[in-house]
Design a protein around this motif. Structure first.
Motif, PDB file in Angstrom:
ATOM      1  N   VAL A 199     -41.750  11.596 -25.739  1.00 11.25           N
ATOM      2  CA  VAL A 199     -40.308  11.857 -25.818  1.00 11.25           C
ATOM      3  C   VAL A 199     -39.945  13.131 -25.069  1.00 11.25           C
ATOM      4  O   VAL A 199     -39.068  13.133 -24.193  1.00 11.25           O
ATOM      5  CB  VAL A 199     -39.853  11.936 -27.286  1.00 11.25           C
ATOM      6  N   THR A 200     -40.599  14.236 -25.384  1.00  7.90           N
ATOM      7  CA  THR A 200     -40.198  15.517 -24.782  1.00  7.90           C
ATOM      8  C   THR A 200     -40.539  15.597 -23.303  1.00  7.90           C
ATOM      9  O   THR A 200     -39.951  16.393 -22.572  1.00  7.90           O
ATOM     10  CB  THR A 200     -40.845  16.695 -25.528  1.00  7.90           C
ATOM     11  N   GLY A 201     -41.478  14.765 -22.847  1.00  7.33           N
ATOM     12  CA  GLY A 201     -41.852  14.778 -21.435  1.00  7.33           C
ATOM     13  C   GLY A 201     -41.322  13.616 -20.640  1.00  7.33           C
ATOM     14  O   GLY A 201     -41.726  13.410 -19.485  1.00  7.33           O
ATOM     15  N   ALA A 202     -40.381  12.856 -21.214  1.00  9.85           N
ATOM     16  CA  ALA A 202     -39.954  11.604 -20.588  1.00  9.85           C
ATOM     17  C   ALA A 202     -39.373  11.782 -19.187  1.00  9.85           C
ATOM     18  O   ALA A 202     -39.554  10.927 -18.319  1.00  9.85           O
ATOM     19  CB  ALA A 202     -38.937  10.899 -21.488  1.00  9.85           C
TER      20      ALA A 202
ATOM     21  N   ASP B  23     -26.164  12.517 -20.179  1.00  6.64           N
ATOM     22  CA  ASP B  23     -27.214  13.434 -19.734  1.00  6.64           C
ATOM     23  C   ASP B  23     -27.925  12.945 -18.471  1.00  6.64           C
ATOM     24  O   ASP B  23     -27.903  13.600 -17.423  1.00  6.64           O
ATOM     25  CB  ASP B  23     -28.206  13.606 -20.886  1.00  6.64           C
ATOM     26  N   ALA B  24     -28.579  11.797 -18.555  1.00  9.80           N
ATOM     27  CA  ALA B  24     -29.385  11.329 -17.424  1.00  9.80           C
ATOM     28  C   ALA B  24     -28.526  10.941 -16.230  1.00  9.80           C
ATOM     29  O   ALA B  24     -28.960  11.068 -15.079  1.00  9.80           O
ATOM     30  CB  ALA B  24     -30.273  10.161 -17.847  1.00  9.80           C
ATOM     31  N   VAL B  25     -27.303  10.476 -16.465  1.00 11.14           N
ATOM     32  CA  VAL B  25     -26.390  10.167 -15.357  1.00 11.14           C
ATOM     33  C   VAL B  25     -26.126  11.433 -14.555  1.00 11.14           C
ATOM     34  O   VAL B  25     -26.241  11.453 -13.315  1.00 11.14           O
ATOM     35  CB  VAL B  25     -25.068   9.570 -15.884  1.00 11.14           C
ATOM     36  N   ASN B  26     -25.768  12.504 -15.258  1.00  5.85           N
ATOM     37  CA  ASN B  26     -25.515  13.769 -14.564  1.00  5.85           C
ATOM     38  C   ASN B  26     -26.756  14.262 -13.827  1.00  5.85           C
ATOM     39  O   ASN B  26     -26.664  14.785 -12.706  1.00  5.85           O
ATOM     40  CB  ASN B  26     -25.065  14.836 -15.560  1.00  5.85           C
ATOM     41  N   ARG B  27     -27.919  14.110 -14.442  1.00  4.81           N
ATOM     42  CA  ARG B  27     -29.154  14.572 -13.807  1.00  4.81           C
ATOM     43  C   ARG B  27     -29.390  13.842 -12.477  1.00  4.81           C
ATOM     44  O   ARG B  27     -29.833  14.461 -11.494  1.00  4.81           O
ATOM     45  CB  ARG B  27     -30.341  14.369 -14.743  1.00  4.81           C
ATOM     46  N   VAL B  28     -29.157  12.547 -12.463  1.00 11.46           N
ATOM     47  CA  VAL B  28     -29.340  11.793 -11.221  1.00 11.46           C
ATOM     48  C   VAL B  28     -28.397  12.315 -10.134  1.00 11.46           C
ATOM     49  O   VAL B  28     -28.795  12.487  -8.972  1.00 11.46           O
ATOM     50  CB  VAL B  28     -29.113  10.290 -11.479  1.00 11.46           C
ATOM     51  N   LEU B  29     -27.153  12.571 -10.484  1.00 12.27           N
ATOM     52  CA  LEU B  29     -26.189  13.054  -9.494  1.00 12.27           C
ATOM     53  C   LEU B  29     -26.513  14.470  -9.032  1.00 12.27           C
ATOM     54  O   LEU B  29     -26.391  14.787  -7.842  1.00 12.27           O
ATOM     55  CB  LEU B  29     -24.778  12.985 -10.077  1.00 12.27           C
TER      56      LEU B  29
ATOM     57  N   GLU C 252     -37.363  15.709  -9.801  1.00 12.46           N
ATOM     58  CA  GLU C 252     -36.996  17.013 -10.366  1.00 12.46           C
ATOM     59  C   GLU C 252     -35.898  16.930 -11.417  1.00 12.46           C
ATOM     60  O   GLU C 252     -35.313  17.956 -11.774  1.00 12.46           O
ATOM     61  CB  GLU C 252     -36.544  17.955  -9.238  1.00 12.46           C
ATOM     62  N   ILE C 253     -35.617  15.742 -11.956  1.00 13.04           N
ATOM     63  CA  ILE C 253     -34.483  15.670 -12.885  1.00 13.04           C
ATOM     64  C   ILE C 253     -34.729  16.458 -14.167  1.00 13.04           C
ATOM     65  O   ILE C 253     -33.768  16.845 -14.844  1.00 13.04           O
ATOM     66  CB  ILE C 253     -34.103  14.213 -13.220  1.00 13.04           C
ATOM     67  N   ALA C 254     -35.984  16.702 -14.523  1.00 11.34           N
ATOM     68  CA  ALA C 254     -36.257  17.474 -15.737  1.00 11.34           C
ATOM     69  C   ALA C 254     -35.685  18.884 -15.653  1.00 11.34           C
ATOM     70  O   ALA C 254     -35.416  19.517 -16.685  1.00 11.34           O
ATOM     71  CB  ALA C 254     -37.761  17.528 -16.001  1.00 11.34           C
ATOM     72  N   ALA C 255     -35.494  19.405 -14.453  1.00 12.81           N
ATOM     73  CA  ALA C 255     -35.009  20.780 -14.280  1.00 12.81           C
ATOM     74  C   ALA C 255     -33.514  20.917 -14.523  1.00 12.81           C
ATOM     75  O   ALA C 255     -33.031  22.029 -14.765  1.00 12.81           O
ATOM     76  CB  ALA C 255     -35.339  21.271 -12.873  1.00 12.81           C
TER      77      ALA C 255
ATOM     78  N   THR D  23     -34.510  21.676 -25.613  1.00 15.72           N
ATOM     79  CA  THR D  23     -34.037  20.798 -24.546  1.00 15.72           C
ATOM     80  C   THR D  23     -33.398  19.561 -25.159  1.00 15.72           C
ATOM     81  O   THR D  23     -33.513  19.291 -26.363  1.00 15.72           O
ATOM     82  CB  THR D  23     -35.187  20.359 -23.636  1.00 15.72           C
ATOM     83  N   VAL D  24     -32.735  18.790 -24.320  1.00 16.96           N
ATOM     84  CA  VAL D  24     -32.147  17.527 -24.768  1.00 16.96           C
ATOM     85  C   VAL D  24     -33.211  16.635 -25.410  1.00 16.96           C
ATOM     86  O   VAL D  24     -32.995  16.047 -26.477  1.00 16.96           O
ATOM     87  CB  VAL D  24     -31.485  16.797 -23.584  1.00 16.96           C
ATOM     88  N   LEU D  25     -34.368  16.544 -24.783  1.00 13.41           N
ATOM     89  CA  LEU D  25     -35.413  15.653 -25.290  1.00 13.41           C
ATOM     90  C   LEU D  25     -36.098  16.229 -26.524  1.00 13.41           C
ATOM     91  O   LEU D  25     -36.556  15.478 -27.394  1.00 13.41           O
ATOM     92  CB  LEU D  25     -36.426  15.349 -24.189  1.00 13.41           C
TER      93      LEU D  25
END
Length: 239
Positions: free
Chosen positions: A111-114, A160-166, A177-180, A223-225
Motif C-alpha cells: 500500500v505505502t509503496g504502490a 490524487d493520482a489524476v493530479n500526479r499523472v498531469l 516519478e509520480i510518487a514524488a 503520505t496519501v498512501l
C-alpha cells in the motif's frame, strides 16, 4: 503569413485541485464504496479554505470527476458563482483491486509503496487498474482540453493520482516519478502550458500541493498512501 515557428507563444493556465478529505472506511476497517463517499466535515472545511483562495478567479473551462466527493469540492469552491462544468468519468481516481486479497504480511509495503512501481511493465494499482491505461485515459482528457483554443484559464477538480499523472507529464518524468508529487486533500496545483498553435512548447509547475488550511504542513506528516494504510489498519502506523 507566419510559419509555425514564427507564431507567437500563448500561455494558458490550468488549476488542478484534489477533492477534500473523505472517509473511505468504517471505523472497524470495512471499506466504503469509493465511488459514493462524500466529503467529511473536515473535508468541507478544507475546501472552504481553498475556495477563499480561488474566489477572485474566473475559469473559461471547468472539468470535474463525476464522483460525489469531487463534485462537492467543486460546488464549495464555486460557492454562489454560476459556472458550467463538465462531469468527466475519465477523471475518476485509479481503481484499486480487492485489498483483502493482498497477503497480510506484505500489505504495508504494497500500500505505502504502490506509486513507486507505477512505471513497471504491466503494473497495476494494488491489483486493480493498470497504470499505463490510467495514464492514457487521464492524458486523453487533458490533451482534448488543450486542443480547444477557446480558453485561457481552466479548472480541473479530481483526485490524487489524476493530479500526479498531469504533474508528472508537465515535469517530463512520467509514471516513474509520480510518487514524488504528493497530493494532500483539498490541495491546489497551478500549471502554465505554453503553446504555439496546437503544439505544446513548454509546461511550468508554478504551484505544487498548496493546502490553504495548513500552508506550512505543520499537521500533515503522513503520505496519501500512509493514510490509506492507516485507515485499513488503524493501529498500523502507531508503532
Amino acid at each position: 503569413m507566419n510559419s509555425r515557428s514564427e507564431m507567437p507563444v500563448r500561455r494558458r493556465r490550468c488549476y488542478l485541485v484534489r477533492h477534500g478529505h473523505v472517509d473511505y472506511f468504517h471505523a472497524d476497517g470495512r471499506p466504503l464504496d469509493p465511488r459514493l463517499v462524500p466529503l467529511s466535515r473536515t473535508g468541507e472545511q478544507q475546501v472552504q479554505a481553498l475556495g477563499q483562495v480561488l474566489q477572485p478567479l474566473s475559469f473559461d473551462r471547468v472539468l470535474c470527476s463525476d464522483y460525489p466527493r469531487a463534485q462537492q469540492t467543486l460546488e464549495l469552491i464555486l460557492s454562489d458563482r454560476q459556472a458550467a462544468f463538465e462531469a468527466t468519468p475519465q477523471l475518476r481516481e485509479i481503481r484499486a483491486g480487492r485489498l483483502r486479497e493482498l497477503p497480510a504480511e506484505t500489505l504495508f509495503e504494497a500500500v505505502t509503496g504502490a506509486y513507486r512501481f507505477a512505471a513497471l511493465p504491466d503494473a497495476t494499482f494494488l491489483g486493480g487498474e493498470r497504470w499505463d491505461a490510467f495514464e492514457r485515459r487521464v492524458l486523453r482528457v487533458f490533451f482534448d482540453l488543450l486542443a480547444d483554443p477557446e480558453w485561457t484559464s481552466a479548472l480541473i477538480v479530481s483526485h490524487d493520482a489524476v493530479n500526479r499523472v498531469l504533474l508528472a507529464w508537465a515535469s517530463g518524468s512520467g509514471l516513474a516519478e509520480i510518487a514524488a508529487f504528493e497530493q494532500d486533500t483539498a490541495c491546489l496545483n497551478v500549471l502554465d502550458i505554453d503553446m504555439r498553435g496546437s503544439q505544446v512548447t513548454d509546461a511550468i509547475i508554478r504551484t505544487l500541493n498548496y493546502t490553504p488550511y495548513d500552508p506550512h504542513k505543520s499537521a500533515i506528516h503522513n503520505t496519501v498512501l500512509e493514510n490509506l494504510f492507516s485507515a485499513i489498519k488503524p493501529d498500523g502506523l502507531k508503532a
